[in-house]
Design a protein around this motif. Structure first.
Motif, PDB file in Angstrom:
ATOM      1  N   ALA A  31       0.857  -1.191  -0.008  1.00  0.00           N
ATOM      2  CA  ALA A  31      -0.139   0.090   0.210  1.00  0.00           C
ATOM      3  C   ALA A  31       0.788   1.127  -0.100  1.00  0.00           C
ATOM      4  O   ALA A  31       0.339   2.470  -0.809  1.00  0.00           O
ATOM      5  CB  ALA A  31      -0.926   0.114   1.063  1.00  0.00           C
ATOM      6  N   ARG A  32       1.917   1.344   0.719  1.00  0.00           N
ATOM      7  CA  ARG A  32       2.760   2.549   0.668  1.00  0.00           C
ATOM      8  C   ARG A  32       3.518   2.570  -0.757  1.00  0.00           C
ATOM      9  O   ARG A  32       3.649   3.711  -1.116  1.00  0.00           O
ATOM     10  CB  ARG A  32       4.129   2.061   1.675  1.00  0.00           C
ATOM     11  CG  ARG A  32       4.938   3.356   1.930  1.00  0.00           C
ATOM     12  CD  ARG A  32       5.870   3.302   3.009  1.00  0.00           C
ATOM     13  NE  ARG A  32       5.039   3.105   4.195  1.00  0.00           N
ATOM     14  CZ  ARG A  32       5.210   3.944   5.394  1.00  0.00           C
ATOM     15  NH1 ARG A  32       6.409   4.393   5.425  1.00  0.00           N
ATOM     16  NH2 ARG A  32       4.365   3.707   6.350  1.00  0.00           N
ATOM     17  N   VAL A  33       3.949   1.492  -1.251  1.00  0.00           N
ATOM     18  CA  VAL A  33       4.362   1.642  -2.733  1.00  0.00           C
ATOM     19  C   VAL A  33       3.575   2.107  -3.800  1.00  0.00           C
ATOM     20  O   VAL A  33       3.931   3.145  -4.339  1.00  0.00           O
ATOM     21  CB  VAL A  33       4.978   0.216  -3.174  1.00  0.00           C
ATOM     22  CG1 VAL A  33       5.536   0.334  -4.536  1.00  0.00           C
ATOM     23  CG2 VAL A  33       6.296  -0.272  -2.325  1.00  0.00           C
ATOM     24  N   LEU A  34       2.004   1.553  -3.625  1.00  0.00           N
ATOM     25  CA  LEU A  34       1.169   2.309  -4.532  1.00  0.00           C
ATOM     26  C   LEU A  34       0.849   3.390  -4.135  1.00  0.00           C
ATOM     27  O   LEU A  34       0.527   4.263  -5.134  1.00  0.00           O
ATOM     28  CB  LEU A  34      -0.038   1.163  -4.311  1.00  0.00           C
ATOM     29  CG  LEU A  34       0.156  -0.341  -4.836  1.00  0.00           C
ATOM     30  CD1 LEU A  34      -1.193  -1.218  -4.337  1.00  0.00           C
ATOM     31  CD2 LEU A  34       0.555  -0.318  -6.338  1.00  0.00           C
ATOM     32  N   LEU A  37       3.234   5.464  -6.090  1.00  0.00           N
ATOM     33  CA  LEU A  37       3.145   5.574  -7.636  1.00  0.00           C
ATOM     34  C   LEU A  37       1.658   6.374  -7.944  1.00  0.00           C
ATOM     35  O   LEU A  37       1.691   6.595  -9.057  1.00  0.00           O
ATOM     36  CB  LEU A  37       3.050   4.148  -8.202  1.00  0.00           C
ATOM     37  CG  LEU A  37       4.240   3.195  -7.899  1.00  0.00           C
ATOM     38  CD1 LEU A  37       3.809   2.025  -8.239  1.00  0.00           C
ATOM     39  CD2 LEU A  37       5.139   3.834  -8.703  1.00  0.00           C
ATOM     40  N   ASP A  38       0.866   6.840  -6.774  1.00  0.00           N
ATOM     41  CA  ASP A  38      -0.304   7.254  -7.008  1.00  0.00           C
ATOM     42  C   ASP A  38      -0.255   8.637  -7.062  1.00  0.00           C
ATOM     43  O   ASP A  38      -0.545   9.588  -6.201  1.00  0.00           O
ATOM     44  CB  ASP A  38      -1.442   6.902  -6.165  1.00  0.00           C
ATOM     45  CG  ASP A  38      -2.905   7.453  -6.203  1.00  0.00           C
ATOM     46  OD1 ASP A  38      -3.002   8.141  -7.500  1.00  0.00           O
ATOM     47  OD2 ASP A  38      -3.731   7.118  -5.272  1.00  0.00           O
ATOM     48  N   LEU A  39       0.341   9.373  -8.248  1.00  0.00           N
ATOM     49  CA  LEU A  39       0.697  10.810  -8.401  1.00  0.00           C
ATOM     50  C   LEU A  39      -0.402  11.778  -8.260  1.00  0.00           C
ATOM     51  O   LEU A  39      -0.329  12.729  -7.709  1.00  0.00           O
ATOM     52  CB  LEU A  39       1.465  11.143  -9.479  1.00  0.00           C
ATOM     53  CG  LEU A  39       3.028  10.702  -9.501  1.00  0.00           C
ATOM     54  CD1 LEU A  39       3.612  10.977 -10.941  1.00  0.00           C
ATOM     55  CD2 LEU A  39       3.778  10.976  -8.241  1.00  0.00           C
ATOM     56  N   ALA A  40      -1.640  11.314  -8.708  1.00  0.00           N
ATOM     57  CA  ALA A  40      -2.723  12.139  -9.037  1.00  0.00           C
ATOM     58  C   ALA A  40      -3.752  11.960  -7.794  1.00  0.00           C
ATOM     59  O   ALA A  40      -4.807  12.550  -7.482  1.00  0.00           O
ATOM     60  CB  ALA A  40      -3.318  11.538 -10.134  1.00  0.00           C
ATOM     61  N   PRO A  45       5.072  10.281  -0.336  1.00  0.00           N
ATOM     62  CA  PRO A  45       6.524  10.349  -0.633  1.00  0.00           C
ATOM     63  C   PRO A  45       7.437   9.637   0.059  1.00  0.00           C
ATOM     64  O   PRO A  45       8.789   9.702  -0.224  1.00  0.00           O
ATOM     65  CB  PRO A  45       6.700  12.084  -0.610  1.00  0.00           C
ATOM     66  CG  PRO A  45       6.068  12.322   0.775  1.00  0.00           C
ATOM     67  CD  PRO A  45       4.697  11.513   0.298  1.00  0.00           C
ATOM     68  N   THR A  46       7.198   8.920   1.083  1.00  0.00           N
ATOM     69  CA  THR A  46       8.112   8.061   1.864  1.00  0.00           C
ATOM     70  C   THR A  46       9.070   7.190   1.077  1.00  0.00           C
ATOM     71  O   THR A  46      10.432   7.136   1.642  1.00  0.00           O
ATOM     72  CB  THR A  46       7.501   7.447   3.064  1.00  0.00           C
ATOM     73  OG1 THR A  46       6.605   6.388   2.607  1.00  0.00           O
ATOM     74  CG2 THR A  46       6.973   8.217   4.075  1.00  0.00           C
ATOM     75  N   LEU A  47       8.681   6.673   0.153  1.00  0.00           N
ATOM     76  CA  LEU A  47       9.500   5.942  -0.597  1.00  0.00           C
ATOM     77  C   LEU A  47      10.754   6.609  -1.467  1.00  0.00           C
ATOM     78  O   LEU A  47      11.892   6.096  -1.436  1.00  0.00           O
ATOM     79  CB  LEU A  47       8.761   4.903  -1.765  1.00  0.00           C
ATOM     80  CG  LEU A  47       9.401   4.084  -2.595  1.00  0.00           C
ATOM     81  CD1 LEU A  47      10.141   3.005  -2.024  1.00  0.00           C
ATOM     82  CD2 LEU A  47       8.470   3.578  -3.796  1.00  0.00           C
ATOM     83  N   MET A  48      10.438   7.858  -1.822  1.00  0.00           N
ATOM     84  CA  MET A  48      11.274   8.663  -2.436  1.00  0.00           C
ATOM     85  C   MET A  48      12.503   9.049  -1.331  1.00  0.00           C
ATOM     86  O   MET A  48      13.893   8.895  -1.748  1.00  0.00           O
ATOM     87  CB  MET A  48      11.029  10.170  -2.698  1.00  0.00           C
ATOM     88  CG  MET A  48      11.607  11.090  -3.327  1.00  0.00           C
ATOM     89  SD  MET A  48      10.960  12.459  -4.157  1.00  0.00           S
ATOM     90  CE  MET A  48      10.023  12.971  -2.988  1.00  0.00           C
ATOM     91  N   PHE A  49      12.294   9.015  -0.079  1.00  0.00           N
ATOM     92  CA  PHE A  49      13.407   9.268   0.894  1.00  0.00           C
ATOM     93  C   PHE A  49      14.260   7.867   1.213  1.00  0.00           C
ATOM     94  O   PHE A  49      15.456   7.995   1.266  1.00  0.00           O
ATOM     95  CB  PHE A  49      12.641   9.822   2.059  1.00  0.00           C
ATOM     96  CG  PHE A  49      12.302  11.248   2.189  1.00  0.00           C
ATOM     97  CD1 PHE A  49      12.918  11.928   2.012  1.00  0.00           C
ATOM     98  CD2 PHE A  49      10.814  11.406   2.094  1.00  0.00           C
ATOM     99  CE1 PHE A  49      12.589  13.452   1.872  1.00  0.00           C
ATOM    100  CE2 PHE A  49      10.125  12.452   1.952  1.00  0.00           C
ATOM    101  CZ  PHE A  49      11.020  13.603   1.943  1.00  0.00           C
ATOM    102  N   GLY A 101       3.548  -1.671 -10.312  1.00  0.00           N
ATOM    103  CA  GLY A 101       2.614  -0.709 -10.100  1.00  0.00           C
ATOM    104  C   GLY A 101       1.233  -1.743  -9.735  1.00  0.00           C
ATOM    105  O   GLY A 101       0.262  -1.164  -8.942  1.00  0.00           O
ATOM    106  N   LEU A 102       1.263  -2.743 -10.605  1.00  0.00           N
ATOM    107  CA  LEU A 102      -0.152  -3.754 -10.334  1.00  0.00           C
ATOM    108  C   LEU A 102       0.096  -4.209  -8.854  1.00  0.00           C
ATOM    109  O   LEU A 102      -1.123  -4.388  -8.142  1.00  0.00           O
ATOM    110  CB  LEU A 102      -0.200  -4.457 -11.402  1.00  0.00           C
ATOM    111  CG  LEU A 102      -0.592  -4.058 -12.638  1.00  0.00           C
ATOM    112  CD1 LEU A 102      -0.495  -5.373 -13.599  1.00  0.00           C
ATOM    113  CD2 LEU A 102      -1.991  -3.302 -12.606  1.00  0.00           C
TER     114      LEU A 102
END
Length: 142
Positions: A31-34, A37-40, A45-49, A101-102
């Motif tokens: 759920a954190r990864v998805l 990926l859900d920009l809209a 943003p935690t994965l970016m860090f 992504g899926l």
């Protein structure tokens, strides 16, 4: 201890450290990864860090390690030499991204999450293994 045994042990230690890092950072939660990926939508943003920390660690680590004449447990460094982009690389990257992504899982977090096996995780792992065998069927460029 023999050198091959030491290399295998260090591989397991590195894998354990990687898996623990994924678990501690929460990256085994699809759920954190998805959410990343859900920009809209409700972007997380935690994965970016986590990725930024990994890139910085790798950047520094490579500079330090490659100053050595050879690895601690090897005769030479085994670095990639190819620089071209081919259909296998582009196709594999696209399939990886679609699967990530899926499902919300990439291979590291998927294996780190095996203790809590769910149907979506099992489906992702089966698809990944099928992909490994399918990739062998696609001829490599000369």
């Amino acid at each position: 201890m023999r050198r091959e045994t030491q290399k295998t042990l260090m591989g397991y230690v590195a894998g354990l450290l990687f898996g623990l890092g994924l678990a501690v950072s929460g990256m085994t939660d699809p759920a954190r990864v998805l959410g990343f990926l859900d920009l809209a939508g409700a972007w997380d943003p935690t994965l970016m860090f986590v990725l930024g920390g990994a890139v910085i660690t790798n950047f520094i680590g490579y500079r330090l390690v490659l100053r050595r004449p050879h690895p601690l447990l090897g005769e030479r460094f085994q670095l990639p030499t190819r620089t071209d982009l081919d259909g296998r690389l582009i196709g594999g990257a696209a399939l990886f991204g679609i699967g990530w992504g899926l499902s919300g899982y990439c291979p590291g977090p998927a294996f780190a999450s095996l203790a809590g096996l769910t149907a979506p995780l099992a489906a992702m792992l089966v698809a990944m293994v099928v992909g490994w065998f399918a990739a062998r069927a696609v001829p490599a460029r000369g």
